[in-house]
Design an enzyme around this catalytic site. Sequence first.
Site: not given
Ligand SMILES: Cc1cc2nc3c(=O)[nH]c(=O)nc-3n(C[C@H](O)[C@H](O)[C@H](O)COP(=O)(O)OP(=O)(O)OC[C@H]3O[C@@H](n4cnc5c(N)ncnc54)[C@H](O)[C@@H]3O)c2cc1C
Length: 390
Positions: A125-126, A243, A374
């Site tokens: 998933i990209g 998903e 969240e």
């Molecule tokens: C084990 C694992 C596997 C993964 N596999 C994939 C994959 O295959 N493909 C892929 O594309 N991604 C993948 N991901 C990524 C995952 O989708 C993202 O980590 C997730 O969407 C959060 O994005 P971020 O890490 O950039 O955190 P951020 O979006 O930067 O968030 C940081 C913190 O701020 C909070 N926050 C952000 N915005 C808000 C808001 N509007 N209101 C309240 N709180 C908020 C979040 O809840 C979080 O606690 C994976 C992640 C993990 C941990």
Amino acid sequence: MDFRLTPEQEQLKAEVRAFLEAELAAGGFQPTDNSWMVSYSRDFSRKLGARGWIGMTWPREYGGRGRSYIDRFVCTEELLRYGAPVAAHWVADRQMAPAIIAYGSEAQKREILPRIIAGEAVFCIGMSEPNSGSDLASLQTRATARGDEFIIDGQKVWTSGAHLADFIYLVARTDPQAPKHKGISELIVDMKLPGVSTRPLIDSSGDHHFNEVFFDGVRVPGTALVGQLNRGWYQIASQLDYERSGMERLMSNYLLYRDVFQYAKQTIRRGKPLADEPSVRYLLGDLAIHYEVGRLLLYRVAWVLSKGRIPNYEAALAKVFCTAFEQRLADAAPRIMGLHGQLLPGSSHAALEGRAAKGYSFAPGYTLQGGTSEILRNIVAIRGLGLPAS
Ligand SMILES: Cc1cc2nc3c(=O)[nH]c(=O)nc-3n(C[C@H](O)[C@H](O)[C@H](O)COP(=O)(O)OP(=O)(O)OC[C@H]3O[C@@H](n4cnc5c(N)ncnc54)[C@H](O)[C@@H]3O)c2cc1C
């Protein structure tokens, strides 16, 4: 409300169990926690596909079985209960195929769906990028239309299984001038194309399961586009609901759940089973109640799907609750086991002892991947409870 399965579903469950027992007895797989994410076996996926257990809900004309979502849940619950190696088809079966069925071209349906069933089209998933996670619409990876091709430049991150995948289901910006939600499209990109490269990221438990993926002038044919140009954002929304809808949101560490109960019953401390100590008993009871409630929430999601609706706040609610359970379990297991629970894998002790410590380090990801708790609570508040968006 009738919670019983139909006789046909009971039979399906028995068939899947019998198959898994036979495979286990023949040494066909090693049961693993998080198997839907980390345990890849094309061969095993092929065997499941041949039995009709991949693509169960897809239309028959594309190799599917046209069965109900409850049937699919019965099957996936058993696969996860055994920690079977299902990662090679899991995300494709769960969300890529429904997206292709809903939005893809006839050629994409005929070419890709049978290959998923045959274990030959492994997807990753990209979506996430270094500066775009929760706010996915801010993504920067570009797919620039040139003649009858797209040229892709950019970077994805946290991409589970990218190093093992045949295709990445890519979300990219196709109109940089448009408002951020309106210039996004979805493309199926072959991971072997020149200009695609992956770099491993080591997760908090010390394993390599996700990656960075780089696109440097990657040329893909226009036929790689899924659905309508610049309408990707609206397509992604339903894909994310799929998903978040599955049993894997409760059962990622099911083997730990099973084994910690067994450990507490079999381990004798101060002359009696550990499970008889009030503090341990409390933890086990708490886990069992949360597990059963989570299971019912997920069956509710399957019921919504079986009525032909895509679950939205129902899936968000179930994922928040169930992934919190997975973390609760990861936290409780080492506490129940005491110092033994902190031993690392590879020590001379019983298999569970390493797994509890490893599971503890892996667990933070459960409430992040597929949308953070969240963000999902916001969905429950706005779409489920009808609260104002701001
Ligand atoms: C084990 C694992 C596997 C993964 N596999 C994939 C994959 O295959 N493909 C892929 O594309 N991604 C993948 N991901 C990524 C995952 O989708 C993202 O980590 C997730 O969407 C959060 O994005 P971020 O890490 O950039 O955190 P951020 O979006 O930067 O968030 C940081 C913190 O701020 C909070 N926050 C952000 N915005 C808000 C808001 N509007 N209101 C309240 N709180 C908020 C979040 O809840 C979080 O606690 C994976 C992640 C993990 C941990």
